[in-house]
Design an enzyme around this catalytic site. Structure first.
Site, mmCIF file in Angstrom:
data_model
loop_
_atom_site.group_PDB
_atom_site.id
_atom_site.type_symbol
_atom_site.label_atom_id
_atom_site.label_comp_id
_atom_site.label_asym_id
_atom_site.label_seq_id
_atom_site.Cartn_x
_atom_site.Cartn_y
_atom_site.Cartn_z
ATOM 1 N N LYS A 116 37.261 46.541 52.401
ATOM 2 C CA LYS A 116 36.941 47.971 52.424
ATOM 3 C C LYS A 116 37.110 48.584 53.810
ATOM 4 C CE LYS A 116 35.880 48.133 48.060
ATOM 5 N NZ LYS A 116 36.247 46.779 47.664
ATOM 6 N N PHE A 202 26.357 59.582 53.855
ATOM 7 C CA PHE A 202 25.979 59.629 52.441
ATOM 8 C C PHE A 202 26.037 61.069 51.958
ATOM 9 C CE2 PHE A 202 22.673 59.955 49.066
ATOM 10 C CZ PHE A 202 23.269 59.119 48.138
ATOM 11 N N HIS A 235 26.497 52.711 39.611
ATOM 12 C CA HIS A 235 27.857 52.710 40.160
ATOM 13 C C HIS A 235 28.906 52.213 39.171
ATOM 14 C CE1 HIS A 235 26.112 53.586 44.094
ATOM 15 N NE2 HIS A 235 25.256 52.605 43.886
ATOM 16 N N ARG A 291 45.295 47.892 40.833
ATOM 17 C CA ARG A 291 45.497 47.407 39.466
ATOM 18 C C ARG A 291 45.431 48.578 38.495
ATOM 19 N NH1 ARG A 291 40.447 48.369 37.763
ATOM 20 N NH2 ARG A 291 38.677 47.880 39.121
#
Length: 447
Positions: A116, A202, A235, A291
């Site tokens: 990430k 955030f 999530h 993907r």
């Protein structure tokens, strides 16, 4: 074009890929665990190979067994679907070493986007807007406090190697930061074997918007528009739409152009999804999935383009079948993920399906690998099907979805169908007025 494709997955996505291969005249091989011997994709494939017992690590994640199955059957390509080995760079490399084509991007691109922190650096370099935050992994609490003070609270701490909501903690003040940092690291280490974490600003009420992109590996890239995946629980996506109720055509063209150019500049090959948080008219990159996505059918519904056909075409060296100007967006589509779960507690509900009836009619599609009498094993993801509806506009799409949900019958187990019947009648959902926190608040109020 390939002669024979091995499908290294199970359930609805294995059947989805199998159908595409048959339409292209390609022979199919499926692999399966002993728990999936009676699965629909096993029944319909030209060949099948049992690769191990039920636990995924001994079957669907067993690279040695899958490569052996390719060699035994003479498969010249592997489609990984989603999940399992679909974003495993080592798997892509091993297939290449055996002269077997991985229907997906290169191992190098999988590695870049699988980390990430490196993915965020790459996105920034390619001109993709990113969330303000640390440039890399946070080394200690002192650095965490410095970064948090620079970007402002609240902040979110994320696992570098993470996904699915694990290793993610919010700190709303400096007093929260130490515990959040320790907890995120502990969860990341346990879940991914890597406790590296980074910090981002955030956002309080963002939407989750993702762009479907394709590259030909030779400097061409296109986008197929966006999907709104803001309705989530822990999530995990529950309901997806294309196009987003929050975007207009100018915003769509702007962010789509940025993403298509980035994919071209990266030299990326195959399907990918660039995911953003969207708030107050601004996009912020969060990750890229290398993907096919679970929710790809809503994009197919509004573009009329088969994305699995496109994956196979690109991987076989045929290049992209469309230019950007050929891609038109028609109407609106919604997908509901039907899980074998209690609709209130979301506890998995494996067992035997005693009756299974899917809705039909204009603009209704169901992707599922189950049938009446099928026993859902307790070892895998609880997704048993996807209901996709398409209409000329969002209002028609919502009315069609309501009707299709009323027709959908699954007896013998608990499913999330009742949740969707509730959601389709909610005024906020009808108006497209929701963010990534909406569903969890709704469920909490319902309790």
């Amino acid at each position: 074009m390939f002669q024979k494709v091995l499908i290294a997955n199970r359930g609805e996505i294995a059947l989805r890929v199998l159908r595409a291969c048959k339409e292209l005249g390609i022979q199919t091989v499926v692999v399966h665990s002993t728990a999936d011997s009676d699965a629909m994709h096993v029944r319909l494939a030209d060949e099948s190979v049992c690769i191990g017992p039920p636990p995924s690590r001994e079957s669907y994640l067993n690279i040695h067994q899958i490569v052996a199955a390719c060699e035994i059957t003479g498969a010249d390509a592997v489609h990984p679907g989603y999940g399992f080995l679909s974003e495993n760079a080592k798997f892509a490399d091993i297939l290449a070493a055996h002269n077997i084509t991985f229907i997906g991007p290169s191992g190098d691109h999988i590695r870049i986007m699988g980390d990430k922190i490196e993915a965020k650096r790459t996105a920034k370099r390619l001109g993709i807007p990113v969330v303000p935050g640390s440039d890399g992994a946070i080394s200690d609490e002192k650095e965490a406090k410095r970064v948090a003070a620079e970007i402002g609270y609240p902040v979110i701490i994320k696992a570098s190697a993470g996904g699915g909501g694990r290793g993610m903690k919010v700190a709303r003040s400096e007093a929260d930061l130490e515990v959040a940092l320790q907890t995120a690291r502990s969860e990341a280490g346990a879940a991914f074997g890597d406790d590296a974490v980074y910090i981002e600003k955030f956002l309080e009420k963002p939407r989750h918007i993702e762009l479907q992109v394709f590259g030909d590996g030779a400097g061409r890239g296109v986008h197929f528009g966006e999907r709104d995946c803001s309705l989530q629980r822990r999530h995990q996506k529950v309901w997806e739409e294309a196009n987003s109720p929050a975007l207009n055509s100018e915003e769509r063209a702007r962010i789509g152009g940025i993403c298509a150019k980035a994919i071209a500049d990266l030299g990326y090959s195959g399907a990918g999804t660039i995911e953003f948080l969207y708030e107050n008219g601004e996009f912020y990159f969060i990750e890229m999935n290398t993907r096919l996505q679970v929710e790809h059918p809503v994009t197919e519904a509004i573009t009329g383009i088969d994305l699995v056909h496109e994956q196979i075409r690109v991987a076989s060296g045929g290049g992209l079948s469309v230019r950007q100007e050929d891609i038109k967006f028609n109407g609106h589509a919604i997908e509901c993920r039907i899980n074998a779960e209690d609709p209130r507690t979301f506890t998995p509900s494996p067992g035997t399906i005693t009756h299974f009836h899917t809705p039909g009619g204009l603009g209704v599609r169901v992707d599922s690998g189950v049938y009446s009498g099928y026993r859902i094993p307790p070892y895998y993801d609880s997704l048993i099907g996807k209901l996709i509806v398409h209409g000329r506009n969002r209002v028609e799409c919502m009315m069609r979805l309501r009707r299709a949900l009323d027709e959908f019958v699954v007896d013998g187990i608990k499913t999330t169908l009742p949740l969707f019947r509730d959601l389709v009648g909610n005024p906020d959902i009808a108006n497209g007025d929701y963010d990534i926190h909406w569903l969890e608040k709704y469920l909490a109020e319902d309790d």
